[in-house]
Write a protein that holds these residues in place. Structure first.
Motif, PDB file in Angstrom:
ATOM      1  N   GLY A   1       0.731  -1.243   0.000  1.00 43.32           N
ATOM      2  CA  GLY A   1       0.000   0.000   0.000  1.00 43.32           C
ATOM      3  C   GLY A   1       0.768   1.307   0.000  1.00 43.32           C
ATOM      4  N   ASP A   2       2.074   1.293   0.027  1.00 45.63           N
ATOM      5  CA  ASP A   2       2.823   2.541   0.140  1.00 45.63           C
ATOM      6  C   ASP A   2       3.391   3.026  -1.190  1.00 45.63           C
ATOM      7  N   LEU A   3       3.024   2.387  -2.274  1.00 48.32           N
ATOM      8  CA  LEU A   3       3.495   2.828  -3.578  1.00 48.32           C
ATOM      9  C   LEU A   3       2.482   3.776  -4.196  1.00 48.32           C
ATOM     10  N   ALA A   4       2.957   4.744  -4.936  1.00 46.02           N
ATOM     11  CA  ALA A   4       2.082   5.713  -5.581  1.00 46.02           C
ATOM     12  C   ALA A   4       1.491   5.119  -6.861  1.00 46.02           C
ATOM     13  N   VAL A   5       0.375   5.658  -7.283  1.00 47.90           N
ATOM     14  CA  VAL A   5      -0.188   5.318  -8.577  1.00 47.90           C
ATOM     15  C   VAL A   5       0.101   6.512  -9.465  1.00 47.90           C
ATOM     16  N   CYS A   6       0.980   6.318 -10.411  1.00 41.55           N
ATOM     17  CA  CYS A   6       1.402   7.444 -11.226  1.00 41.55           C
ATOM     18  C   CYS A   6       1.981   6.924 -12.530  1.00 41.55           C
ATOM     19  N   GLU A   7       1.621   7.561 -13.627  1.00 39.66           N
ATOM     20  CA  GLU A   7       2.237   7.213 -14.904  1.00 39.66           C
ATOM     21  C   GLU A   7       3.151   8.354 -15.302  1.00 39.66           C
ATOM     22  N   ILE A   8       4.371   8.037 -15.590  1.00 39.77           N
ATOM     23  CA  ILE A   8       5.370   9.019 -15.975  1.00 39.77           C
ATOM     24  C   ILE A   8       5.844   8.708 -17.389  1.00 39.77           C
ATOM     25  N   ASP A   9       5.772   9.698 -18.251  1.00 46.26           N
ATOM     26  CA  ASP A   9       6.317   9.571 -19.599  1.00 46.26           C
ATOM     27  C   ASP A   9       7.732  10.140 -19.556  1.00 46.26           C
ATOM     28  N   ALA A  10       8.703   9.269 -19.387  1.00 41.87           N
ATOM     29  CA  ALA A  10      10.093   9.694 -19.198  1.00 41.87           C
ATOM     30  C   ALA A  10      10.609  10.497 -20.382  1.00 41.87           C
ATOM     31  N   ALA A  11      10.247  10.121 -21.591  1.00 40.96           N
ATOM     32  CA  ALA A  11      10.707  10.863 -22.776  1.00 40.96           C
ATOM     33  C   ALA A  11      10.145  12.279 -22.772  1.00 40.96           C
ATOM     34  N   ARG A  12       8.889  12.418 -22.395  1.00 39.00           N
ATOM     35  CA  ARG A  12       8.276  13.747 -22.328  1.00 39.00           C
ATOM     36  C   ARG A  12       8.932  14.593 -21.244  1.00 39.00           C
ATOM     37  N   GLU A  13       9.175  13.987 -20.085  1.00 41.66           N
ATOM     38  CA  GLU A  13       9.819  14.715 -18.994  1.00 41.66           C
ATOM     39  C   GLU A  13      11.234  15.135 -19.380  1.00 41.66           C
ATOM     40  N   ASP A  14      11.969  14.240 -19.998  1.00 39.44           N
ATOM     41  CA  ASP A  14      13.329  14.560 -20.424  1.00 39.44           C
ATOM     42  C   ASP A  14      13.318  15.719 -21.421  1.00 39.44           C
ATOM     43  N   ALA A  15      12.403  15.689 -22.379  1.00 37.40           N
ATOM     44  CA  ALA A  15      12.305  16.773 -23.360  1.00 37.40           C
ATOM     45  C   ALA A  15      11.950  18.089 -22.683  1.00 37.40           C
TER      46      ALA A  15
END
Length: 104
Positions: A12-26
């Motif tokens: 239960g201690d993990l977040a629910v999150c989707e990260i687009d690493a390519a978008r963040e890097d850009a």
């Protein structure tokens, strides 16, 4: 590449999150020069690992930055590679990426 981390019913201690690493890097490649902690003698490659720690860390831990900071420091030490960023500057970049991820 997108990362999705979902809550584990047993832990239960993990977040629910989707990260687009390519978008963040850009985003950070373009934005890092406008940040208050930016230093002209450093390249994006010096900042990139810190940003990665921030946005991936938010997906992993969620919650407050302060609660996750110990783990984030360990992640920074593990992946910083050849970055010339001193930890205090890295901390600011990590936090900036964390806060951006929290808004999305």
């Amino acid at each position: 590449m997108a990362f999705t981390i979902e809550a584990d019913e047993d832990h239960g201690d993990l977040a629910v999150c989707e990260i687009d690493a390519a978008r963040e890097d850009a985003y950070w490649q373009d934005a890092h020069r406008r940040e208050r902690y930016y230093a002209e003698h450093l390249d994006y490659e010096d900042y990139a690992p810190a940003y990665c720690v921030g946005y991936i860390g938010y997906a992993q831990y969620g919650g407050s930055f302060e609660d996750a900071e110990k783990s984030l420091v360990a992640n920074w030490v593990r992946i910083k590679g050849d970055s010339r960023l001193p930890y205090e500057q890295a901390r600011e970049a990590i936090r900036a990426a964390w806060e951006r991820a929290a808004l999305n």
